[in-house]
Design a protein around this motif. Structure first.
Motif, PDB file in Angstrom:
ATOM      1  N   PHE A 227     -26.611 -20.156  -5.093  1.00 54.45           N
ATOM      2  CA  PHE A 227     -25.294 -19.531  -4.918  1.00 54.45           C
ATOM      3  C   PHE A 227     -25.412 -18.200  -4.184  1.00 54.45           C
ATOM      4  CE2 PHE A 227     -21.746 -16.854  -6.099  1.00 54.45           C
ATOM      5  CZ  PHE A 227     -20.651 -17.715  -5.969  1.00 54.45           C
ATOM      6  N   LEU A 228     -26.413 -17.425  -4.552  1.00 58.33           N
ATOM      7  CA  LEU A 228     -26.603 -16.108  -3.938  1.00 58.33           C
ATOM      8  C   LEU A 228     -27.401 -16.178  -2.631  1.00 58.33           C
ATOM      9  CD1 LEU A 228     -27.401 -14.018  -7.142  1.00 58.33           C
ATOM     10  CD2 LEU A 228     -25.230 -14.153  -5.916  1.00 58.33           C
ATOM     11  N   LYS A 229     -27.839 -17.403  -2.273  1.00 59.01           N
ATOM     12  CA  LYS A 229     -28.635 -17.588  -1.044  1.00 59.01           C
ATOM     13  C   LYS A 229     -29.838 -16.639  -1.008  1.00 59.01           C
ATOM     14  CE  LYS A 229     -24.796 -19.299   1.821  1.00 59.01           C
ATOM     15  NZ  LYS A 229     -23.808 -19.456   0.731  1.00 59.01           N
ATOM     16  N   VAL A 230     -30.499 -16.529  -2.154  1.00 63.50           N
ATOM     17  CA  VAL A 230     -31.587 -15.561  -2.309  1.00 63.50           C
ATOM     18  C   VAL A 230     -32.723 -15.833  -1.327  1.00 63.50           C
ATOM     19  CG1 VAL A 230     -33.380 -14.749  -3.905  1.00 63.50           C
ATOM     20  CG2 VAL A 230     -31.026 -15.032  -4.707  1.00 63.50           C
ATOM     21  N   MET A 231     -33.046 -17.093  -1.117  1.00 62.16           N
ATOM     22  CA  MET A 231     -34.170 -17.410  -0.236  1.00 62.16           C
ATOM     23  C   MET A 231     -33.800 -17.307   1.241  1.00 62.16           C
ATOM     24  SD  MET A 231     -36.234 -17.690  -2.632  1.00 62.16           S
ATOM     25  CE  MET A 231     -37.647 -17.844  -1.534  1.00 62.16           C
ATOM     26  N   ASP A 232     -32.527 -17.090   1.542  1.00 59.41           N
ATOM     27  CA  ASP A 232     -32.082 -16.969   2.941  1.00 59.41           C
ATOM     28  C   ASP A 232     -31.876 -15.523   3.373  1.00 59.41           C
ATOM     29  OD1 ASP A 232     -32.031 -19.752   3.133  1.00 59.41           O
ATOM     30  OD2 ASP A 232     -29.955 -19.861   2.434  1.00 59.41           O
ATOM     31  N   ILE A 233     -31.988 -14.586   2.438  1.00 61.77           N
ATOM     32  CA  ILE A 233     -31.780 -13.179   2.780  1.00 61.77           C
ATOM     33  C   ILE A 233     -32.883 -12.733   3.740  1.00 61.77           C
ATOM     34  CG2 ILE A 233     -31.724 -10.827   1.858  1.00 61.77           C
ATOM     35  CD1 ILE A 233     -30.583 -12.008  -0.738  1.00 61.77           C
ATOM     36  N   ASP A 234     -32.482 -12.137   4.869  1.00 62.96           N
ATOM     37  CA  ASP A 234     -33.489 -11.799   5.887  1.00 62.96           C
ATOM     38  C   ASP A 234     -33.555 -10.320   6.240  1.00 62.96           C
ATOM     39  OD1 ASP A 234     -31.113 -11.528   7.243  1.00 62.96           O
ATOM     40  OD2 ASP A 234     -31.457 -13.204   8.619  1.00 62.96           O
ATOM     41  N   ASP A 235     -32.707  -9.482   5.645  1.00 62.10           N
ATOM     42  CA  ASP A 235     -32.742  -8.056   5.974  1.00 62.10           C
ATOM     43  C   ASP A 235     -33.582  -7.292   4.950  1.00 62.10           C
ATOM     44  OD1 ASP A 235     -30.902  -8.577   3.963  1.00 62.10           O
ATOM     45  OD2 ASP A 235     -29.554  -6.947   4.550  1.00 62.10           O
ATOM     46  N   LEU A 236     -34.818  -7.747   4.776  1.00 62.23           N
ATOM     47  CA  LEU A 236     -35.693  -7.186   3.761  1.00 62.23           C
ATOM     48  C   LEU A 236     -36.817  -6.376   4.389  1.00 62.23           C
ATOM     49  CD1 LEU A 236     -36.037 -10.409   1.570  1.00 62.23           C
ATOM     50  CD2 LEU A 236     -34.725  -8.368   0.951  1.00 62.23           C
ATOM     51  N   GLY A 237     -37.247  -5.358   3.653  1.00 63.00           N
ATOM     52  CA  GLY A 237     -38.437  -4.628   4.042  1.00 63.00           C
ATOM     53  C   GLY A 237     -39.672  -5.365   3.553  1.00 63.00           C
ATOM     54  N   PRO A 238     -40.852  -4.806   3.754  1.00 63.80           N
ATOM     55  CA  PRO A 238     -42.103  -5.467   3.353  1.00 63.80           C
ATOM     56  C   PRO A 238     -42.155  -5.830   1.869  1.00 63.80           C
ATOM     57  CG  PRO A 238     -42.553  -3.627   4.817  1.00 63.80           C
ATOM     58  CD  PRO A 238     -41.102  -3.547   4.494  1.00 63.80           C
ATOM     59  N   ALA A 239     -41.728  -4.907   1.009  1.00 64.49           N
ATOM     60  CA  ALA A 239     -41.795  -5.184  -0.432  1.00 64.49           C
ATOM     61  C   ALA A 239     -40.823  -6.299  -0.824  1.00 64.49           C
ATOM     62  CB  ALA A 239     -41.493  -3.922  -1.228  1.00 64.49           C
ATOM     63  N   GLY A 240     -39.635  -6.272  -0.232  1.00 66.46           N
ATOM     64  CA  GLY A 240     -38.662  -7.312  -0.522  1.00 66.46           C
ATOM     65  C   GLY A 240     -39.097  -8.665   0.007  1.00 66.46           C
ATOM     66  N   GLN A 241     -39.684  -8.680   1.212  1.00 64.83           N
ATOM     67  CA  GLN A 241     -40.171  -9.927   1.792  1.00 64.83           C
ATOM     68  C   GLN A 241     -41.286 -10.523   0.949  1.00 64.83           C
ATOM     69  OE1 GLN A 241     -39.026 -11.636   4.818  1.00 64.83           O
ATOM     70  NE2 GLN A 241     -40.133 -13.127   3.542  1.00 64.83           N
ATOM     71  N   GLN A 242     -42.187  -9.661   0.471  1.00 67.08           N
ATOM     72  CA  GLN A 242     -43.264 -10.147  -0.379  1.00 67.08           C
ATOM     73  C   GLN A 242     -42.707 -10.742  -1.668  1.00 67.08           C
ATOM     74  OE1 GLN A 242     -46.319  -7.276  -1.286  1.00 67.08           O
ATOM     75  NE2 GLN A 242     -47.218  -8.526  -2.898  1.00 67.08           N
TER      76      GLN A 242
END
Length: 324
Positions: free
Chosen positions: A273-288
């Motif tokens: 629902f939150l499309k968590v795995m599609d979020i792409d505006d992340l920094g290094p820590a968020g991407q990890q």
């Protein structure tokens, strides 16, 4: 609604206090939505009072409890006790969320409203269990005393974001557990009662899920890390009650709550629902954190598949021996 706060754009700038303040408007909006869609209900309307009779301690006509008096299945009795003992710790839950979220403004209004609604669940479940003689009342009270005497401390009390993430999943998990318990109880009265409770739990999940979505807009890196931590370390709030591990194993085998249900019906719906795995505006820590979350979910799916195979094999063996 898109929330922008350029002066608080970096992860280092966010504190719990700033996040609480920034999310206040969202909490008010979600509270108003919740109050419009929720329906009042009376716990006493769901209890079969006509089935009630005295217990023997102080009444000459009292009748001691025997398992044959229960209309509920064995797995239903186990799950009902677990579910009720979980609800019983409401004073500790209220303390935890009131400490984290505060008692003022929209946050405080929600905390008190949530507590009042959750209070109904314990009331109606206990009244049903005692009136219908569904479970051993002495053991139920002994378990309640032991469980509540231990108190409760949230695994996520160190962080407001972690707490919001946790309850978004936990409220859905509770809804699923109640609903499946009703289906497996063997008693239509119990099923109807737990369906009413499950409706409340779903609305609570929607509140926290939407709040979590707003947190992703505000602080995507920190929120992603909180979601990863909560999903990886998730435990139900009743994990400290007497005999929880054995009861949880029985509920898993009985199809009330297990790894497959946890993956498919609790974690995945919120993440999708939150499309968590599609979020792409992340920094290094968020991407990890996002990568680690994806790896964990894949691993959990594999483990759930293994559990499904073992459960199917067990059921086949029981069927071959003529067991239900």
């Amino acid at each position: 609604m898109t929330i922008t706060s350029p002066h608080l754009g970096s992860s280092e700038a966010w504190t719990d206090a700033k996040l609480l303040f920034a999310l206040e408007e969202v909490v008010e909006k979600e509270l108003n939505r919740h109050l419009k869609v929720t329906k009042d209900w009376m716990p006493h309307d769901y209890v079969p009072w006509g089935d009630a009779r005295n217990f023997p301690a102080f009444f000459e006509d009292g009748e001691a409890w025997e398992v044959g008096q229960s209309k509920v299945t064995e797995i239903g009795r186990t799950a009902l006790v677990v579910n009720l003992l979980t609800e019983d710790n409401l004073p500790s839950y209220h303390h935890e969320i009131a400490t984290l979220f505060g008692r003022d403004g929209a946050w405080g209004t929600w905390v008190h409203r949530w507590t009042a609604e959750e209070g109904r669940h314990g009331i109606v479940m206990r009244d049903y269990l005692l009136a219908s003689r569904a479970v051993d009342p002495d053991k139920l009270e002994q378990f309640r005393m032991a469980h509540m005497s231990e108190g409760f401390e949230s695994d996520n009390r160190h962080s407001m974001l972690h707490s919001v993430a946790y309850v978004a999943f936990q409220e859905l998990a509770t809804r699923i557990s109640h609903r499946n318990t009703g289906h497996q109880s063997g008693d239509p009265v119990c099923d109807r009662m737990l369906a009413r409770i499950a409706t409340d739990e779903n609305l609570h999940m929607v509140f926290y899920r939407n709040l979590l979505g707003a947190a992703f807009e505000l602080a995507p890196d920190l929120t992603m890390q909180a979601v990863r931590d909560v999903v990886v370390e998730f435990r139900m709030p009743g994990h400290g009650m007497p005999g929880f591990e054995r009861a949880a194993a029985q509920m898993a085998i009985g199809g009330i709550y297990n790894m497959r249900i946890h993956h498919d019906d609790v974690l995945q719906p919120v993440l999708r629902f939150l499309k968590v795995m599609d979020i792409d505006d992340l920094g290094p820590a968020g991407q990890q954190a996002q990568d680690e979350l994806g790896l964990f979910m894949n691993g959990l799916d594999v483990e759930a598949a293994k559990f499904d195979e073992r459960l199917a094999a067990r059921q086949a063996r029981r069927a071959a021996r003529g067991l239900a």
